[in-house]
Scaffold this motif. Structure first.
Motif, PDB file in Angstrom:
ATOM      1  N   ILE A 114       0.887  -1.218  -0.048  1.00 51.51           N
ATOM      2  CA  ILE A 114      -0.076   0.080  -0.039  1.00 51.51           C
ATOM      3  C   ILE A 114       0.916   1.358  -0.080  1.00 51.51           C
ATOM      4  N   LEU A 115       0.564   2.295  -0.866  1.00 52.76           N
ATOM      5  CA  LEU A 115       1.377   3.363  -0.941  1.00 52.76           C
ATOM      6  C   LEU A 115       0.635   4.594  -0.192  1.00 52.76           C
ATOM      7  N   ARG A 116       1.433   5.250   0.694  1.00 54.13           N
ATOM      8  CA  ARG A 116       0.822   6.376   1.205  1.00 54.13           C
ATOM      9  C   ARG A 116       1.395   7.685   0.484  1.00 54.13           C
ATOM     10  N   ILE A 117       0.420   8.629   0.624  1.00 50.90           N
ATOM     11  CA  ILE A 117       0.719   9.942   0.003  1.00 50.90           C
ATOM     12  C   ILE A 117       0.937  11.111   1.100  1.00 50.90           C
ATOM     13  N   PRO A 118       1.901  11.645   1.178  1.00 52.31           N
ATOM     14  CA  PRO A 118       2.176  12.733   2.150  1.00 52.31           C
ATOM     15  C   PRO A 118       1.475  13.861   1.962  1.00 52.31           C
ATOM     16  N   GLU A 119       0.914  14.417   3.160  1.00 48.30           N
ATOM     17  CA  GLU A 119      -0.017  15.752   3.250  1.00 48.30           C
ATOM     18  C   GLU A 119       1.313  16.781   3.414  1.00 48.30           C
ATOM     19  N   LYS A 120       1.215  17.718   2.332  1.00 51.62           N
ATOM     20  CA  LYS A 120       2.417  18.930   2.590  1.00 51.62           C
ATOM     21  C   LYS A 120       1.748  20.030   3.120  1.00 51.62           C
ATOM     22  N   GLU A 121       2.762  20.688   4.071  1.00 48.05           N
ATOM     23  CA  GLU A 121       2.336  21.970   4.503  1.00 48.05           C
ATOM     24  C   GLU A 121       3.880  22.554   4.291  1.00 48.05           C
ATOM     25  N   THR A 122       3.392  24.065   3.945  1.00 44.57           N
ATOM     26  CA  THR A 122       4.403  25.136   3.791  1.00 44.57           C
ATOM     27  C   THR A 122       4.470  25.838   5.067  1.00 44.57           C
ATOM     28  N   ILE A 123       5.511  26.204   5.472  1.00 40.88           N
ATOM     29  CA  ILE A 123       5.614  27.281   6.458  1.00 40.88           C
ATOM     30  C   ILE A 123       6.674  28.360   6.346  1.00 40.88           C
ATOM     31  N   ASP A 124       6.457  29.567   6.717  1.00 37.39           N
ATOM     32  CA  ASP A 124       7.552  30.661   6.689  1.00 37.39           C
ATOM     33  C   ASP A 124       8.599  30.200   7.395  1.00 37.39           C
ATOM     34  N   VAL A 125       9.729  30.545   7.033  1.00 38.04           N
ATOM     35  CA  VAL A 125      11.037  30.401   7.859  1.00 38.04           C
ATOM     36  C   VAL A 125      11.659  32.012   8.041  1.00 38.04           C
ATOM     37  N   VAL A 126      11.656  32.271   9.354  1.00 39.94           N
ATOM     38  CA  VAL A 126      12.150  33.489   9.898  1.00 39.94           C
ATOM     39  C   VAL A 126      13.320  33.298  11.057  1.00 39.94           C
ATOM     40  N   PRO A 127      13.988  34.318  11.223  1.00 39.98           N
ATOM     41  CA  PRO A 127      15.186  33.870  12.325  1.00 39.98           C
ATOM     42  C   PRO A 127      14.441  33.954  13.545  1.00 39.98           C
ATOM     43  N   PRO A 128      14.788  33.283  14.612  1.00 38.60           N
ATOM     44  CA  PRO A 128      14.429  32.963  15.768  1.00 38.60           C
ATOM     45  C   PRO A 128      14.164  34.341  16.584  1.00 38.60           C
ATOM     46  N   GLY A 129      12.792  34.626  17.013  1.00 38.21           N
ATOM     47  CA  GLY A 129      12.273  35.657  17.814  1.00 38.21           C
ATOM     48  C   GLY A 129      11.781  36.643  16.858  1.00 38.21           C
ATOM     49  N   GLU A 130      12.015  36.556  15.570  1.00 38.27           N
ATOM     50  CA  GLU A 130      11.312  37.627  14.583  1.00 38.27           C
ATOM     51  C   GLU A 130      10.132  37.010  14.023  1.00 38.27           C
ATOM     52  N   VAL A 131       9.500  37.950  13.391  1.00 35.75           N
ATOM     53  CA  VAL A 131       8.032  37.675  12.923  1.00 35.75           C
ATOM     54  C   VAL A 131       7.881  38.395  11.426  1.00 35.75           C
ATOM     55  N   GLU A 132       7.044  37.801  10.637  1.00 35.66           N
ATOM     56  CA  GLU A 132       6.798  38.139   9.215  1.00 35.66           C
ATOM     57  C   GLU A 132       5.635  38.948   9.172  1.00 35.66           C
ATOM     58  N   GLU A 133       5.567  40.023   8.676  1.00 41.00           N
ATOM     59  CA  GLU A 133       4.305  40.861   8.497  1.00 41.00           C
ATOM     60  C   GLU A 133       4.175  41.144   6.968  1.00 41.00           C
ATOM     61  N   HIS A 134       2.896  40.955   6.583  1.00 41.56           N
ATOM     62  CA  HIS A 134       2.473  40.918   5.063  1.00 41.56           C
ATOM     63  C   HIS A 134       1.449  42.147   4.855  1.00 41.56           C
ATOM     64  N   ARG A 135       1.530  42.326   3.690  1.00 43.89           N
ATOM     65  CA  ARG A 135       0.484  43.320   3.059  1.00 43.89           C
ATOM     66  C   ARG A 135      -1.022  43.127   3.465  1.00 43.89           C
ATOM     67  N   GLY A 136      -1.833  43.834   4.123  1.00 39.87           N
ATOM     68  CA  GLY A 136      -3.032  43.573   4.462  1.00 39.87           C
ATOM     69  C   GLY A 136      -3.248  42.772   5.942  1.00 39.87           C
ATOM     70  N   ASP A 137      -2.075  42.616   6.562  1.00 40.68           N
ATOM     71  CA  ASP A 137      -2.280  42.222   7.805  1.00 40.68           C
ATOM     72  C   ASP A 137      -3.051  43.354   8.946  1.00 40.68           C
ATOM     73  N   ARG A 138      -3.657  42.682   9.807  1.00 43.44           N
ATOM     74  CA  ARG A 138      -4.408  43.504  10.579  1.00 43.44           C
ATOM     75  C   ARG A 138      -3.733  44.445  11.407  1.00 43.44           C
ATOM     76  N   VAL A 139      -4.238  45.855  11.588  1.00 45.06           N
ATOM     77  CA  VAL A 139      -3.629  46.643  12.629  1.00 45.06           C
ATOM     78  C   VAL A 139      -4.383  46.800  13.615  1.00 45.06           C
ATOM     79  N   HIS A 140      -4.157  46.674  14.815  1.00 44.38           N
ATOM     80  CA  HIS A 140      -5.245  46.663  16.058  1.00 44.38           C
ATOM     81  C   HIS A 140      -4.968  47.689  17.005  1.00 44.38           C
TER      82      HIS A 140
END
Length: 212
Positions: A114-140
């Motif tokens: 039986i062949l298993r097909i992997p489920e893929k997940e893509t994650i952002d890579v950022v330096p430790p302790g830092e965050v990624e901000e995108h256009r359209g992100d909410r400003v609270h």
């Protein structure tokens, strides 16, 4: 001072590099450390571009100039990582398809492995302790959502954020307001948090993208 518009084009020393799809911020230093640049039409090949590779001399709001070549750009750290998780309940994945294989995830026609097909997940890579901000992100604001992130102004020498440019209005595109850094409480994965109310945001003068 320089304006970083998320969504602007990035041009290297030997041609077009792609689009700035995000920026990486060190919340403690309140400074931009990297740009996330994705080559046009080449999803999954975005690179983390250190801010010191950006040349802000004669900068334009719709374009950021990089000092790296295409080869140097592609040698930078990838901005995304793809993880593969196999579907639970199946045996170990096979490396080679057995004779008579027909359906992924099911037995072979001749009763083989039986062949298993992997489920893929893509994650952002950022330096430790830092965050990624995108256009359209909410400003609270302190009393609710004040708008969506459009751009930031930084000290070109240090990357330190001096203003956050927020779009607000019914369609989040009516006006840009430049919020001084001292009115920003913090940067996080859930967006940008302000230390002022929505009304105080509306009371700030409108700001264009030409540095005025």
């Amino acid at each position: 001072m320089a304006t970083l518009v998320i969504g602007s084009s990035a041009v290297g020393s030997d041609g077009y590099r792609g689009e700035v799809v995000a920026m990486v911020v060190d919340p403690a230093a309140r400074a931009v450390t990297h740009l996330v640049v994705e080559p046009h039409g080449r999803a999954g090949l975005a690179r983390l571009v250190p801010l010191d590779l950006a040349d802000f001399a004669d900068a334009r709001p719709d374009q950021i100039r990089l000092t790296c070549t295409e080869a140097e750009f592609m040698s930078l750290e990838a901005a995304e990582e793809t993880l593969a998780e196999f579907v639970p309940g199946y045996p170990d994945p096979v490396q080679l398809l057995p004779p008579g294989w027909r359906d992924a995830g099911g037995p072979t026609a001749d009763g083989g492995t039986i062949l298993r097909i992997p489920e893929k997940e893509t994650i952002d890579v950022v330096p430790p302790g830092e965050v990624e901000e995108h256009r359209g992100d909410r400003v609270h604001a302190t009393d609710g959502e004040a708008g969506r992130l459009h751009a930031v102004r930084i000290d070109a020498g240090t990357g330190r954020v001096t203003h956050v440019l927020v779009r607000h209005g019914p369609a989040w595109d009516r006006a840009d307001t430049a919020i001084p850094a001292e009115m920003v409480a913090g940067f996080g994965e859930d967006g940008i948090r302000l230390a002022i109310t929505r009304q105080q945001v509306r009371d700030l003068p409108p700001a264009g993208l030409d540095g005025k």
